[in-house]
Motif scaffolding. Sequence first.
Motif, PDB file in Angstrom:
ATOM      1  N   LYS A 340     -20.673   4.829  83.045  1.00 46.45           N
ATOM      2  CA  LYS A 340     -20.238   5.055  84.427  1.00 46.45           C
ATOM      3  C   LYS A 340     -19.652   6.452  84.568  1.00 46.45           C
ATOM      4  N   GLY A 341     -20.066   7.124  85.635  1.00 46.69           N
ATOM      5  CA  GLY A 341     -19.604   8.497  85.863  1.00 46.69           C
ATOM      6  C   GLY A 341     -20.490   9.542  85.191  1.00 46.69           C
ATOM      7  N   TYR A 342     -21.434   9.098  84.378  1.00 50.51           N
ATOM      8  CA  TYR A 342     -22.350  10.004  83.662  1.00 50.51           C
ATOM      9  C   TYR A 342     -23.626  10.238  84.480  1.00 50.51           C
ATOM     10  N   PHE A 343     -24.378  11.252  84.080  1.00 56.48           N
ATOM     11  CA  PHE A 343     -25.785  11.346  84.470  1.00 56.48           C
ATOM     12  C   PHE A 343     -26.572  10.811  83.278  1.00 56.48           C
ATOM     13  N   GLY A 344     -27.495   9.874  83.539  1.00 56.97           N
ATOM     14  CA  GLY A 344     -28.322   9.316  82.474  1.00 56.97           C
ATOM     15  C   GLY A 344     -29.721   9.908  82.536  1.00 56.97           C
ATOM     16  N   TYR A 345     -30.297  10.210  81.366  1.00 57.69           N
ATOM     17  CA  TYR A 345     -31.653  10.771  81.315  1.00 57.69           C
ATOM     18  C   TYR A 345     -32.485   9.994  80.307  1.00 57.69           C
ATOM     19  N   VAL A 346     -33.681   9.584  80.746  1.00 55.62           N
ATOM     20  CA  VAL A 346     -34.621   8.917  79.841  1.00 55.62           C
ATOM     21  C   VAL A 346     -35.903   9.744  79.840  1.00 55.62           C
ATOM     22  N   PHE A 347     -36.291  10.235  78.661  1.00 52.61           N
ATOM     23  CA  PHE A 347     -37.536  10.997  78.535  1.00 52.61           C
ATOM     24  C   PHE A 347     -38.603  10.046  78.013  1.00 52.61           C
ATOM     25  N   THR A 348     -39.650   9.833  78.811  1.00 60.66           N
ATOM     26  CA  THR A 348     -40.680   8.871  78.394  1.00 60.66           C
ATOM     27  C   THR A 348     -42.074   9.279  78.853  1.00 60.66           C
ATOM     28  N   GLY A 349     -43.057   8.810  78.107  1.00 60.78           N
ATOM     29  CA  GLY A 349     -44.453   9.018  78.480  1.00 60.78           C
ATOM     30  C   GLY A 349     -45.080   7.729  78.978  1.00 60.78           C
ATOM     31  N   ARG A 375     -42.195  12.074  81.791  1.00 61.16           N
ATOM     32  CA  ARG A 375     -41.177  12.299  82.824  1.00 61.16           C
ATOM     33  C   ARG A 375     -39.795  12.267  82.179  1.00 61.16           C
ATOM     34  N   LEU A 376     -38.938  13.149  82.678  1.00 61.85           N
ATOM     35  CA  LEU A 376     -37.517  13.047  82.381  1.00 61.85           C
ATOM     36  C   LEU A 376     -36.910  12.392  83.623  1.00 61.85           C
ATOM     37  N   LEU A 377     -36.484  11.149  83.474  1.00 62.93           N
ATOM     38  CA  LEU A 377     -35.956  10.382  84.605  1.00 62.93           C
ATOM     39  C   LEU A 377     -34.446  10.565  84.657  1.00 62.93           C
ATOM     40  N   GLU A 378     -33.945  10.915  85.838  1.00 67.18           N
ATOM     41  CA  GLU A 378     -32.500  11.138  85.985  1.00 67.18           C
ATOM     42  C   GLU A 378     -31.873   9.996  86.773  1.00 67.18           C
ATOM     43  N   TYR A 379     -30.779   9.456  86.256  1.00 64.27           N
ATOM     44  CA  TYR A 379     -30.043   8.373  86.917  1.00 64.27           C
ATOM     45  C   TYR A 379     -28.604   8.825  87.144  1.00 64.27           C
ATOM     46  N   GLU A 380     -28.140   8.667  88.367  1.00 66.89           N
ATOM     47  CA  GLU A 380     -26.733   8.969  88.650  1.00 66.89           C
ATOM     48  C   GLU A 380     -25.966   7.665  88.479  1.00 66.89           C
ATOM     49  N   LEU A 381     -25.121   7.612  87.477  1.00 65.51           N
ATOM     50  CA  LEU A 381     -24.459   6.357  87.106  1.00 65.51           C
ATOM     51  C   LEU A 381     -23.047   6.355  87.677  1.00 65.51           C
ATOM     52  N   TYR A 382     -22.941   5.824  88.883  1.00 61.51           N
ATOM     53  CA  TYR A 382     -21.654   5.870  89.594  1.00 61.51           C
ATOM     54  C   TYR A 382     -20.602   5.055  88.851  1.00 61.51           C
ATOM     55  N   SER A 383     -19.373   5.522  88.939  1.00 67.79           N
ATOM     56  CA  SER A 383     -18.279   4.728  88.380  1.00 67.79           C
ATOM     57  C   SER A 383     -17.728   3.843  89.501  1.00 67.79           C
ATOM     58  N   GLY A 384     -17.075   2.747  89.121  1.00 66.32           N
ATOM     59  CA  GLY A 384     -16.463   1.883  90.130  1.00 66.32           C
ATOM     60  C   GLY A 384     -17.492   1.052  90.877  1.00 66.32           C
ATOM     61  N   SER A 385     -17.174   0.709  92.119  1.00 69.58           N
ATOM     62  CA  SER A 385     -17.967  -0.259  92.887  1.00 69.58           C
ATOM     63  C   SER A 385     -19.370   0.231  93.213  1.00 69.58           C
ATOM     64  N   ARG A 386     -19.571   1.576  93.239  1.00 71.79           N
ATOM     65  CA  ARG A 386     -20.900   2.088  93.626  1.00 71.79           C
ATOM     66  C   ARG A 386     -21.954   1.788  92.568  1.00 71.79           C
ATOM     67  N   SER A 387     -21.534   1.431  91.367  1.00 78.61           N
ATOM     68  CA  SER A 387     -22.499   1.195  90.305  1.00 78.61           C
ATOM     69  C   SER A 387     -23.461   0.051  90.638  1.00 78.61           C
ATOM     70  N   GLU A 388     -23.003  -0.898  91.438  1.00 80.85           N
ATOM     71  CA  GLU A 388     -23.875  -2.018  91.812  1.00 80.85           C
ATOM     72  C   GLU A 388     -25.039  -1.535  92.665  1.00 80.85           C
ATOM     73  N   LYS A 389     -24.754  -0.568  93.550  1.00 77.86           N
ATOM     74  CA  LYS A 389     -25.784  -0.094  94.487  1.00 77.86           C
ATOM     75  C   LYS A 389     -26.906   0.648  93.768  1.00 77.86           C
ATOM     76  N   SER A 390     -26.571   1.296  92.656  1.00 76.49           N
ATOM     77  CA  SER A 390     -27.594   2.120  91.996  1.00 76.49           C
ATOM     78  C   SER A 390     -28.729   1.290  91.435  1.00 76.49           C
ATOM     79  N   GLY A 391     -28.564  -0.034  91.365  1.00 75.77           N
ATOM     80  CA  GLY A 391     -29.643  -0.876  90.854  1.00 75.77           C
ATOM     81  C   GLY A 391     -30.675  -1.220  91.876  1.00 75.77           C
ATOM     82  N   SER A 392     -30.531  -0.724  93.090  1.00 73.26           N
ATOM     83  CA  SER A 392     -31.467  -1.110  94.170  1.00 73.26           C
ATOM     84  C   SER A 392     -32.840  -0.541  93.956  1.00 73.26           C
TER      85      SER A 392
END
Length: 392
Positions: A340-349, A375-392
């Motif tokens: 939470k609070g990080y930027f997450g990156y997944v590099f995949t083919g 692709r290098l996929l970027e995820y904004e990993l919100y801290s706190g209550s917003r983390s639920e929304k990022s799964g949409s």
Amino acid sequence: MMNPFTTRAAVTITCHKRLAIYLEQEVKELGYTIEETFMTGVRLHASINECIRLNLQLRCASQVLYSLFSFRAADADAVYKNLVRFPWENIIPDNGYFSVTSNVNNETINNSLFANLRVKDAIVDRFREKKGTRPSTGAELTGTVIHLFWKNDEATIFIDTSGDSLARHGYRKIPGLAPMLEGLASATIYATRWDRTSAFVNPMCGSGTVAIEAALIATNRRPGLFRTNYAFMHVKGYDSSVYQQELELVRKQVTEVPGLKIIATDLSNKAVANAEKNALAAGVHHLISFSVCDFAATEVPQDVPGVFYVNPEYGERLGDLTELIETYARIGDFMKQKCKGYFGYVFTGNLELAKKIGLKAKRRIEFYTSTIDCRLLEYELYSGSRSEKSGS
């Protein structure tokens, strides 16, 4: 004939497909003016002395090519005729060693090795005529390197000032099973939002390339620190004091970052042992915390938001697909729960597998690894209550 070390000419810096925007950024930061950026490189004007700095400093480049002359050639005989007239004795040392590389797209040629052979013949015949002797030649890029770019009936001859590809940074002694090219790894790090001082967490680190490149970038350690032979050293007129001056600059640029946290983990004891050896060779072992564990047990510093970067197997060369579906789902869970609070990156083919992460990517940055569309996929990993929304 002009001295290529001090005379500016058109210079093409090549790179792997999709790395040009990162290469462009690097070249500009070094103070050079770019005239054109294209799919696999950039063009500018420079002397070979100016190319020395580019060779030592660039992370994303492959070759730095200094153009000698252009001509029209319908076939390989025309290439030979144009080249045999050129004063090669002013470029290649008499008792030197040279090799020929090429990028050929001409309907009369179905094997670029034949074009290389005609270039080599022209150079050797010119030497025999002018000097009565000839330099030796072969496939190793350890001496002078002459490059032919020939498309349709337009050809250009270059001095390749690099030799072996600059995209291999020279510290990696043990590459591992499916290693990421160092130049690609550094470009993907440039593509992240990492500020180069906060935490950089790299599970599934394999032979350590991504974590090592992160440490090198953060401390401004350049590839020139790890390599002692470049093709420009084997061109007549080379002044080693220019190289020594540039090398000194590279050494002085290194800046330590107090409190830098780079964490690299892998399930394999052997991978971590190899990664540690590579990090020692790169002079950054002291900057990386290595440990052997399942990626989900990786420690993620909570006090400082940073970057989580993972390059999981994607079923092309390694890994069993059923197992990988579960792995990608677990990566998504781990990012949600621990980053939470990080930027997450997944590099995949494998974009089908990427769907199993179960998070919506904020950015999808295009890369290639060998022939695989990635692709290098970027995820904004919100801290706190917003983390639920990022799964949409």
